[in-house]
Design an enzyme around this catalytic site. Structure first.
Site, PDB file in Angstrom:
ATOM      1  N   SER A  30       0.789  -1.206   0.033  1.00 53.37           N
ATOM      2  CA  SER A  30       0.076   0.023  -0.081  1.00 53.37           C
ATOM      3  C   SER A  30       0.907   1.227  -0.153  1.00 53.37           C
ATOM      4  O   SER A  30       0.522   2.399  -0.360  1.00 53.37           O
ATOM      5  CB  SER A  30      -0.986   0.068   1.279  1.00 53.37           C
ATOM      6  OG  SER A  30      -0.512  -0.289   2.536  1.00 53.37           O
ATOM      7  N   HIS A  48      -4.855  -3.359  -3.011  1.00 52.61           N
ATOM      8  CA  HIS A  48      -4.740  -2.676  -4.169  1.00 52.61           C
ATOM      9  C   HIS A  48      -4.546  -3.233  -5.517  1.00 52.61           C
ATOM     10  O   HIS A  48      -4.299  -2.611  -6.519  1.00 52.61           O
ATOM     11  CB  HIS A  48      -3.430  -1.892  -4.153  1.00 52.61           C
ATOM     12  CG  HIS A  48      -3.647  -1.106  -2.518  1.00 52.61           C
ATOM     13  ND1 HIS A  48      -4.059   0.113  -2.357  1.00 52.61           N
ATOM     14  CD2 HIS A  48      -3.077  -1.566  -1.241  1.00 52.61           C
ATOM     15  CE1 HIS A  48      -4.114   0.669  -1.194  1.00 52.61           C
ATOM     16  NE2 HIS A  48      -3.457  -0.547  -0.460  1.00 52.61           N
ATOM     17  N   LYS A  66     -12.006   0.245  -2.332  1.00 50.89           N
ATOM     18  CA  LYS A  66     -10.748   0.930  -3.290  1.00 50.89           C
ATOM     19  C   LYS A  66     -11.314   0.911  -4.577  1.00 50.89           C
ATOM     20  O   LYS A  66     -12.195   1.494  -4.898  1.00 50.89           O
ATOM     21  CB  LYS A  66      -9.434   0.089  -2.945  1.00 50.89           C
ATOM     22  CG  LYS A  66      -9.111   0.761  -1.500  1.00 50.89           C
ATOM     23  CD  LYS A  66      -7.874   0.100  -0.989  1.00 50.89           C
ATOM     24  CE  LYS A  66      -7.677   0.693   0.386  1.00 50.89           C
ATOM     25  NZ  LYS A  66      -6.971  -0.249   1.282  1.00 50.89           N
TER      26      LYS A  66
END
Ligand SMILES: *Cc1c(COP(=O)(O)O)cnc(C)c1O
Length: 397
Positions: free
Chosen positions: A182, A210, A240
């Site tokens: 991250s 991610h 996300k």
């Protein structure tokens, strides 16, 4: 002194110490949605720090699905999944995520944080060992601590060191790593890590927070590298790239059924609210229909990294959408961030303890909805900062 006042002054002294170390943090209220630009007070800023990588949090197909679910199913789910909070919608999302990840089943949690916490603590206990990358996300670290297992930390992305820790571990072994890290934006050596675990019959869990929606046509890095069968628990988040909220773990039926019974952050947490579940489902539809969005954002991230390197900045090569600009000193990182903000770019400094001491940085996140012109303005702002701030010199190459 009244009791409450003594408590407050204790905290105020602790806060003062953080302030003096340049580590005090404050909240920044935004006046609008996290699109490619955002309003802060009177200022319109280019947003370079949102994990809404594909721009789906403001995509009308996604927001309309959330609104429709709120009208039809309500704004909250009212209870834990195991009591009466389990809607067909939750099961649909779990099936879609299992499919995306190439796994038999999937368990949805209210957040990625809770998914990591509950899963690690359910799979390991006292007498077992969790083998963990030193740069893993805080929610993994907290899950390891909560489990009561031995924790063996290996140097970042070092598969040989990981293999040594696995070989020496006692009890059942769970190897856990981020796929895309991250704060550094790089990719773990997943194939080597899986091989190291396999040699000693260890379990593997990969956090794809991610990578989901971004790499491998949206399926993530594990799937893109053909490693789905080697990874027991593929964790991800809907908060996300999917532009919604909620975390999940995809795995075998046995893993998922066990988590539904033993992961405390699943059992004792109210089920995710219908609007966010519907939003995540709609986001998966968009990703399926437009799988090129992820590659588009990665290409933009690589271009931004190339241009910032050309200006002399220290920029690790991005594996996905995260472009870290290393500065080192926390106070200098704060000044760079402040300069950029006056130039119309919102990119907060990331300081210890989020990153190791002496490695403060700006963590830029590219979104698929940023235009080339907007990213050009970001580069121009960095050029102006480089020329205006002599204190940046030690951070330049
Ligand atoms: C953001 C993040 C999480 C937590 O996910 P949330 O859904 O935001 O709680 C877990 N792991 C990593 C690597 C993350 O970056």
């Amino acid at each position: 002194m009244p009791r409450g006042q003594a408590h407050d002054s204790y905290l105020e002294a602790a806060a003062q110490a953080l302030q003096e170390a340049g580590l005090w943090r404050t909240l920044q209220p935004l006046a609008g949605a996290t699109g490619p630009t955002v309003r802060v007070g009177e200022q319109e800023l280019l947003l370079l720090c949102s994990n809404n990588y594909l721009g789906l949090a403001t995509d009308p197909r996604v927001t309309e699905a959330a609104a429709a679910a709120a009208r039809e199913l309500g704004s909250g789910s009212g209870a834990s999944r195991l009591v009466c909070g389990s809607l067909e919608l939750h099961h649909q999302l779990e099936q879609r995520l299992a499919q995306l990840k190439g796994k038999a089943d999937c368990v949805l949690f209210s957040s990625g944080y809770l998914a990591n916490l509950g899963t690690i603590a359910a799979l390991c206990g006292r007498g077992d060992t969790v083998v963990s990358d030193e740069l893993n996300h805080a929610s993994i670290i907290d899950g390891c601590r909560l489990s009561g297992a031995d924790i063996a930390i290996y140097p970042h992305a070092d598969a040989d060191a990981c293999a040594q820790r696995v070989a020496r571990a006692r009890g059942r072994v769970l190897l856990v790593t981020d796929s895309v890290f991250s704060m550094d934006g790089d990719l773990a050596p997943l194939a080597e890590l899986c091989a190291a675990a396999a040699r000693h019959d260890g379990w593997v869990m990969v956090d794809e927070a991610h990578a989901t929606g971004v790499l491998g046509g949206g399926a993530g890095a594990v799937s893109a590298l053909g490693l789905s069968a080697q990874v027991d628990a593929v964790m991800g988040t809907c908060s996300k790239a999917l532009g919604a909220a909620g975390g999940f773990v995809a795995g075998s039926r046995a893993v998922c059924d066990y988590l539904r019974n033993r992961a405390r952050s699943f059992v004792y947490d109210t089920a995710p609210a219908p609007p966010v579940v519907a939003a995540a489902l709609a986001a998966l539809d968009v990703i399926t229909a437009e799988p090129e969005r992820g590659e588009q954002v990665c290409r933009a991230a690589r271009l931004l990294a190339t241009e910032l390197r050309a200006l002399g900045f220290t920029v690790p090569w991005p594996a996905a959408a995260i472009v870290p600009v290393l500065v080192g000193d926390s106070a200098v990182a704060m000044r760079l961030s402040g300069f950029l903000r006056r130039a119309g770019v919102l990119a907060p400094a990331i300081r210890p303890p989020t990153v190791p001491p002496g490695t403060a940085r700006l963590r830029l996140c590219v979104m698929a909805t940023h235009t080339g012109e907007q990213l050009g303005r970001v580069v121009a702002a960095f050029r102006a900062a480089r020329d205006a701030l002599p204190e940046l010199r030690p951070a330049l190459r």
